[in-house]
Design a protein around this motif. Structure first.
Motif, PDB file in Angstrom:
ATOM      1  N   ARG A   1      -9.158   0.870   0.244  1.00 49.04           N
ATOM      2  CA  ARG A   1      -8.438  -0.091   1.079  1.00 49.04           C
ATOM      3  C   ARG A   1      -9.017  -0.086   2.485  1.00 49.04           C
ATOM      4  O   ARG A   1      -9.389   0.974   2.987  1.00 49.04           O
ATOM      5  CB  ARG A   1      -6.950   0.272   1.130  1.00 49.04           C
ATOM      6  CG  ARG A   1      -6.257   0.158  -0.210  1.00 49.04           C
ATOM      7  CD  ARG A   1      -4.980   0.984  -0.257  1.00 49.04           C
ATOM      8  NE  ARG A   1      -4.193   0.649  -1.421  1.00 49.04           N
ATOM      9  CZ  ARG A   1      -4.460   1.055  -2.653  1.00 49.04           C
ATOM     10  NH1 ARG A   1      -5.509   1.820  -2.876  1.00 49.04           N
ATOM     11  NH2 ARG A   1      -3.686   0.696  -3.663  1.00 49.04           N
TER      12      ARG A   1
ATOM     13  N   ASP B   1       0.828  -1.210   0.000  1.00 52.22           N
ATOM     14  CA  ASP B   1       0.000   0.000   0.000  1.00 52.22           C
ATOM     15  C   ASP B   1       0.861   1.259   0.000  1.00 52.22           C
ATOM     16  O   ASP B   1       0.535   2.244  -0.671  1.00 52.22           O
ATOM     17  CB  ASP B   1      -0.923   0.010   1.225  1.00 52.22           C
ATOM     18  CG  ASP B   1      -2.056  -0.999   1.102  1.00 52.22           C
ATOM     19  OD1 ASP B   1      -2.510  -1.238  -0.028  1.00 52.22           O
ATOM     20  OD2 ASP B   1      -2.473  -1.551   2.133  1.00 52.22           O
TER      21      ASP B   1
ATOM     22  N   GLY C   1      -4.715   0.021   5.745  1.00 52.22           N
ATOM     23  CA  GLY C   1      -4.143   0.176   4.407  1.00 52.22           C
ATOM     24  C   GLY C   1      -4.345   1.536   3.791  1.00 52.22           C
ATOM     25  O   GLY C   1      -3.462   2.057   3.114  1.00 52.22           O
ATOM     26  N   ARG C   2      -5.500   2.160   4.034  1.00 54.34           N
ATOM     27  CA  ARG C   2      -5.749   3.479   3.425  1.00 54.34           C
ATOM     28  C   ARG C   2      -4.793   4.529   3.974  1.00 54.34           C
ATOM     29  O   ARG C   2      -4.340   5.418   3.249  1.00 54.34           O
ATOM     30  CB  ARG C   2      -7.196   3.896   3.604  1.00 54.34           C
ATOM     31  CG  ARG C   2      -7.630   4.130   5.038  1.00 54.34           C
ATOM     32  CD  ARG C   2      -9.115   4.471   5.098  1.00 54.34           C
ATOM     33  NE  ARG C   2      -9.547   4.717   6.467  1.00 54.34           N
ATOM     34  CZ  ARG C   2     -10.401   5.663   6.797  1.00 54.34           C
ATOM     35  NH1 ARG C   2     -10.917   6.460   5.886  1.00 54.34           N
ATOM     36  NH2 ARG C   2     -10.753   5.817   8.053  1.00 54.34           N
TER      37      ARG C   2
END
Length: 198
Positions: A137, A2, A141-142
């Motif tokens: 995500r 990511d 993850g974002r």
């Protein structure tokens, strides 16, 4: 993964030559307030990216008044700065590094503020687009994606601002400054026109 994706996406969006990049490059060549401008640009991107991941992109997409204000204000600001660059290019006087009039820190930051926050594309790229991609995500993850995009911004502006000094020998001539300012005027006029036509 990511982080790498965020870094690559962020870099792809900010590397394109725009008004902010052109201004940082010019100040970098002249070695004026480089650290302050690099930090201002990168921290502004960081703020906008975090806002986008936090959900501000939805508000911006739906607020035509905000987007129209940034659009017309940005076009006026870019056209004005473009006219100044065109004037410098046309006159070609007093452009050597050793005799160029210094710009105050406040003036440099104010100009950079305009190039950053009066440009609707900065909101679309950072808040809306990067925010939308990041939010596909799940947590965390974002935010890892956002950290990658923010890191790309810091790396890019540091390379642009501090790397510009290696072009200083090229810019010992009035002709080189006239060409650079001519290109800057063209970029500003093009971006202003693009804003006006939507």
């Amino acid at each position: 993964m990511d982080f790498v994706s965020g870094f690559a996406t962020g870099l792809a969006l900010i590397v394109a030559i725009g008004s902010q990049n052109a201004y940082v490059l010019r100040c970098g060549i002249r070695r004026q307030h480089v650290l302050a401008l690099v930090l201002f640009c990168a921290l502004s991107d960081a703020l906008l990216i975090v806002a986008g991941i936090g959900g501000a992109g939805v508000l911006i997409r739906g607020n035509t008044l905000l987007m129209d204000g940034a659009r017309y204000g940005g076009a006026l600001f870019l056209a004005s700065y473009g006219a100044l660059a065109a004037r410098r290019s046309w006159l070609g006087s007093q452009m050597h590094l050793d005799n160029a009039a210094p710009v105050t820190l406040a003036t440099a930051l104010l100009a950079c503020f305009g190039f950053t926050f009066l440009n609707p594309h900065v909101y679309l790229d950072t808040v809306v687009l990067l925010g939308a991609i990041a939010n596909q995500r799940p947590d965390p993850g974002r935010w890892v994606f956002g950290a990658g995009a923010i890191s790309a911004s810091f790396c890019w502006f540091a390379a642009l601002g501090f790397g510009a000094r290696y072009l200083a020998t090229l810019f010992q001539t009035t002709l080189a400054w006239r060409v650079l300012d001519g290109l800057i005027a063209l970029v500003m006029a093009t971006l202003a026109a693009m804003l006006l036509v939507g």
